[in-house]
Design a protein around this motif. Structure first.
Motif, PDB file in Angstrom:
ATOM      1  N   ILE A  50     -17.789 -24.514 -11.443  1.00 32.93           N
ATOM      2  CA  ILE A  50     -16.458 -24.123 -10.992  1.00 32.93           C
ATOM      3  C   ILE A  50     -16.309 -22.623 -11.194  1.00 32.93           C
ATOM      4  N   LEU A  51     -15.956 -21.935 -10.116  1.00 38.35           N
ATOM      5  CA  LEU A  51     -15.709 -20.498 -10.134  1.00 38.35           C
ATOM      6  C   LEU A  51     -14.214 -20.253  -9.981  1.00 38.35           C
ATOM      7  N   PHE A  52     -13.732 -19.171 -10.558  1.00 43.92           N
ATOM      8  CA  PHE A  52     -12.309 -18.837 -10.535  1.00 43.92           C
ATOM      9  C   PHE A  52     -12.134 -17.395 -10.082  1.00 43.92           C
ATOM     10  N   CYS A  53     -11.025 -17.111  -9.380  1.00 45.27           N
ATOM     11  CA  CYS A  53     -10.714 -15.721  -9.051  1.00 45.27           C
ATOM     12  C   CYS A  53      -9.213 -15.511  -8.996  1.00 45.27           C
ATOM     13  N   ARG A 114     -22.446 -22.366  -4.284  1.00 42.86           N
ATOM     14  CA  ARG A 114     -23.323 -23.259  -3.530  1.00 42.86           C
ATOM     15  C   ARG A 114     -22.505 -24.441  -3.018  1.00 42.86           C
ATOM     16  N   LYS A 115     -22.997 -25.079  -1.980  1.00 40.80           N
ATOM     17  CA  LYS A 115     -22.337 -26.263  -1.444  1.00 40.80           C
ATOM     18  C   LYS A 115     -22.138 -27.276  -2.567  1.00 40.80           C
ATOM     19  N   GLY A 116     -20.924 -27.791  -2.678  1.00 42.10           N
ATOM     20  CA  GLY A 116     -20.608 -28.754  -3.726  1.00 42.10           C
ATOM     21  C   GLY A 116     -19.953 -28.133  -4.944  1.00 42.10           C
ATOM     22  N   ASP A 117     -20.078 -26.810  -5.094  1.00 42.13           N
ATOM     23  CA  ASP A 117     -19.364 -26.122  -6.168  1.00 42.13           C
ATOM     24  C   ASP A 117     -17.875 -26.054  -5.829  1.00 42.13           C
ATOM     25  N   ILE A 118     -17.067 -25.599  -6.787  1.00 38.30           N
ATOM     26  CA  ILE A 118     -15.620 -25.491  -6.600  1.00 38.30           C
ATOM     27  C   ILE A 118     -15.189 -24.049  -6.827  1.00 38.30           C
ATOM     28  N   LEU A 119     -14.302 -23.550  -5.992  1.00 34.97           N
ATOM     29  CA  LEU A 119     -13.645 -22.267  -6.212  1.00 34.97           C
ATOM     30  C   LEU A 119     -12.165 -22.523  -6.441  1.00 34.97           C
ATOM     31  N   VAL A 120     -11.665 -22.058  -7.575  1.00 35.97           N
ATOM     32  CA  VAL A 120     -10.234 -22.129  -7.874  1.00 35.97           C
ATOM     33  C   VAL A 120      -9.672 -20.722  -7.693  1.00 35.97           C
ATOM     34  N   ALA A 121      -8.754 -20.578  -6.748  1.00 33.65           N
ATOM     35  CA  ALA A 121      -8.216 -19.275  -6.364  1.00 33.65           C
ATOM     36  C   ALA A 121      -6.762 -19.176  -6.805  1.00 33.65           C
ATOM     37  N   LEU A 132      -8.119 -14.437  -0.648  1.00 33.43           N
ATOM     38  CA  LEU A 132      -8.236 -15.147   0.627  1.00 33.43           C
ATOM     39  C   LEU A 132      -9.652 -15.043   1.193  1.00 33.43           C
ATOM     40  N   LYS A 133     -10.255 -13.867   1.095  1.00 33.46           N
ATOM     41  CA  LYS A 133     -11.626 -13.699   1.597  1.00 33.46           C
ATOM     42  C   LYS A 133     -12.611 -14.554   0.803  1.00 33.46           C
ATOM     43  N   ALA A 134     -12.383 -14.672  -0.498  1.00 38.44           N
ATOM     44  CA  ALA A 134     -13.254 -15.523  -1.315  1.00 38.44           C
ATOM     45  C   ALA A 134     -13.146 -16.983  -0.887  1.00 38.44           C
ATOM     46  N   VAL A 135     -11.933 -17.433  -0.626  1.00 48.79           N
ATOM     47  CA  VAL A 135     -11.728 -18.823  -0.197  1.00 48.79           C
ATOM     48  C   VAL A 135     -12.372 -19.063   1.169  1.00 48.79           C
ATOM     49  N   GLU A 136     -12.223 -18.112   2.073  1.00 49.76           N
ATOM     50  CA  GLU A 136     -12.859 -18.250   3.391  1.00 49.76           C
ATOM     51  C   GLU A 136     -14.375 -18.371   3.246  1.00 49.76           C
ATOM     52  N   LYS A 137     -14.955 -17.536   2.385  1.00 44.67           N
ATOM     53  CA  LYS A 137     -16.407 -17.593   2.162  1.00 44.67           C
ATOM     54  C   LYS A 137     -16.793 -18.926   1.514  1.00 44.67           C
ATOM     55  N   ALA A 138     -16.021 -19.374   0.542  1.00 42.73           N
ATOM     56  CA  ALA A 138     -16.314 -20.651  -0.118  1.00 42.73           C
ATOM     57  C   ALA A 138     -16.265 -21.806   0.884  1.00 42.73           C
ATOM     58  N   ASN A 139     -15.294 -21.778   1.782  1.00 44.77           N
ATOM     59  CA  ASN A 139     -15.208 -22.824   2.804  1.00 44.77           C
ATOM     60  C   ASN A 139     -16.431 -22.792   3.718  1.00 44.77           C
ATOM     61  N   GLN A 140     -16.902 -21.606   4.063  1.00 38.16           N
ATOM     62  CA  GLN A 140     -18.108 -21.481   4.892  1.00 38.16           C
ATOM     63  C   GLN A 140     -19.330 -22.062   4.195  1.00 38.16           C
ATOM     64  N   ILE A 141     -19.408 -21.844   2.887  1.00 43.43           N
ATOM     65  CA  ILE A 141     -20.549 -22.328   2.107  1.00 43.43           C
ATOM     66  C   ILE A 141     -20.518 -23.847   1.961  1.00 43.43           C
ATOM     67  N   GLY A 142     -19.330 -24.426   1.993  1.00 44.69           N
ATOM     68  CA  GLY A 142     -19.192 -25.867   1.778  1.00 44.69           C
ATOM     69  C   GLY A 142     -18.727 -26.196   0.380  1.00 44.69           C
ATOM     70  N   MET A 143     -18.093 -25.224  -0.271  1.00 44.38           N
ATOM     71  CA  MET A 143     -17.506 -25.455  -1.587  1.00 44.38           C
ATOM     72  C   MET A 143     -16.155 -26.148  -1.426  1.00 44.38           C
ATOM     73  N   THR A 144     -15.690 -26.784  -2.467  1.00 42.34           N
ATOM     74  CA  THR A 144     -14.328 -27.308  -2.509  1.00 42.34           C
ATOM     75  C   THR A 144     -13.417 -26.179  -2.963  1.00 42.34           C
ATOM     76  N   THR A 145     -12.327 -25.955  -2.252  1.00 40.60           N
ATOM     77  CA  THR A 145     -11.428 -24.855  -2.587  1.00 40.60           C
ATOM     78  C   THR A 145     -10.080 -25.385  -3.050  1.00 40.60           C
ATOM     79  N   ILE A 146      -9.641 -24.849  -4.197  1.00 42.01           N
ATOM     80  CA  ILE A 146      -8.383 -25.257  -4.813  1.00 42.01           C
ATOM     81  C   ILE A 146      -7.565 -23.999  -5.070  1.00 42.01           C
ATOM     82  N   GLY A 147      -6.333 -23.982  -4.582  1.00 44.83           N
ATOM     83  CA  GLY A 147      -5.464 -22.834  -4.768  1.00 44.83           C
ATOM     84  C   GLY A 147      -4.420 -23.100  -5.828  1.00 44.83           C
ATOM     85  N   MET A 148      -3.954 -22.023  -6.440  1.00 45.38           N
ATOM     86  CA  MET A 148      -2.804 -22.062  -7.344  1.00 45.38           C
ATOM     87  C   MET A 148      -1.918 -20.894  -6.954  1.00 45.38           C
TER      88      MET A 148
END
Length: 196
Positions: A50-53, A114-121, A132-148
Motif C-alpha cells: 500500500i502506497l500513500f500520497c 504494481r498491478k494489485g497494489d493499492i494507492l491511498v490518495a 490526481l496524476k498519481a491516481v491516474e497513473k495507478a489506475n493505468q497500472i492496475g492498482m486499486t485506488t482509494i481517496g480521502m
C-alpha cells in the motif's frame, strides 16, 4: 482575550471536532470502511503493498498511517509493506526541479506501484494536481485506488474506486477524520491478518 472567552473558544473547537467525527456514524461510512478493510487485507494476503500520497497535513497523515502498517499498531507482528511517497527528499526535490511538482507522486507511483497494489490518495480539496496524476497513473497500472477527501470530493472522487468524502469542508476537521479512518483501517487490518 479573557481566560473565559478563550476557554469558550477552545471548547467550541473541541466540540466541532467531536461533531465532525460523530457524523461518520451516519450514512455509508461504516460500510465503506468495511469494504476498504477487505481490499487492504486481500492485497496483503497476495503479497502486495500500500502506497500513500498527500501534501502538507495530508502528507503527515499519509506518513502516519503508513508507519502504523509498516511498524505496528497494537500487535507485535511482522511488518506490512506500506510507504508514503514523499519521504525521500532527494527524490522529491530532484523530480520537482526537473519535471515539476505536479509529477512527484506520479513518477514514484510508476516506479514502485504494481498491478494489485493499492494507492491511498489524501487531498482535503480532492483537487491537488500531483495527487490526481498519481491516481491516474495507478489506475493505468492496475492498482486499486482509494481517496480521502472532504465532503465535495473534488476530481479525486471520480478517479478512485473508493473515496472517503468525509462530511466536512473545514481542513483541520477533514484531516482529523482522515486520521481516525486510517487508525480504524490499521486496527481492523491488523486484527484480520494477525488476530487480536
Amino acid at each position: 482575550m479573557s481566560q473565559i472567552s478563550s476557554q469558550i473558544q477552545i471548547a467550541a473547537l473541541i466540540q466541532s471536532s467531536i461533531d465532525a467525527k460523530k457524523s461518520l456514524l451516519e450514512g455509508s461510512y461504516l460500510a465503506q470502511i468495511e469494504r476498504v478493510v477487505g481490499l487492504w487485507v486481500a492485497a496483503y494476503q497476495k503479497d502486495h503493498k500500500i502506497l500513500f500520497c498527500g501534501n502538507g497535513g495530508s502528507a503527515a497523515d499519509a506518513q502516519h498511517i503508513a508507519a502504523e502498517l509498516s511498524g505496528r499498531f497494537y500487535t507485535d507482528r511482522p511488518p506490512l509493506y506500506a510507504e508514503a511517497l514523499h519521504v525521500n527528499t532527494s527524490y522529491l526535490t530532484a523530480v520537482g526541479n526537473d519535471y515539476g511538482y505536479d509529477f512527484i507522486f506520479e513518477r514514484m507511483t510508476e516506479a514502485a506501484g504494481r498491478k494489485g497494489d493499492i494507492l491511498v490518495a489524501l487531498s482535503t480539496s480532492g483537487n491537488s494536481p500531483n495527487v490526481l496524476k498519481a491516481v491516474e497513473k495507478a489506475n493505468q497500472i492496475g492498482m486499486t485506488t482509494i481517496g480521502m477527501t472532504g465532503s465535495k470530493g473534488g476530481k479525486l472522487k471520480m478517479l478512485c474506486q473508493e473515496c472517503f468524502c468525509v462530511p466536512s469542508d473545514d481542513t483541520p476537521r477533514i484531516q482529523e477524520m482522515h486520521l481516525l479512518i486510517g487508525h480504524i483501517l490499521c486496527q481492523l487490518v491488523e486484527n484480520a491478518l494477525f488476530g487480536k
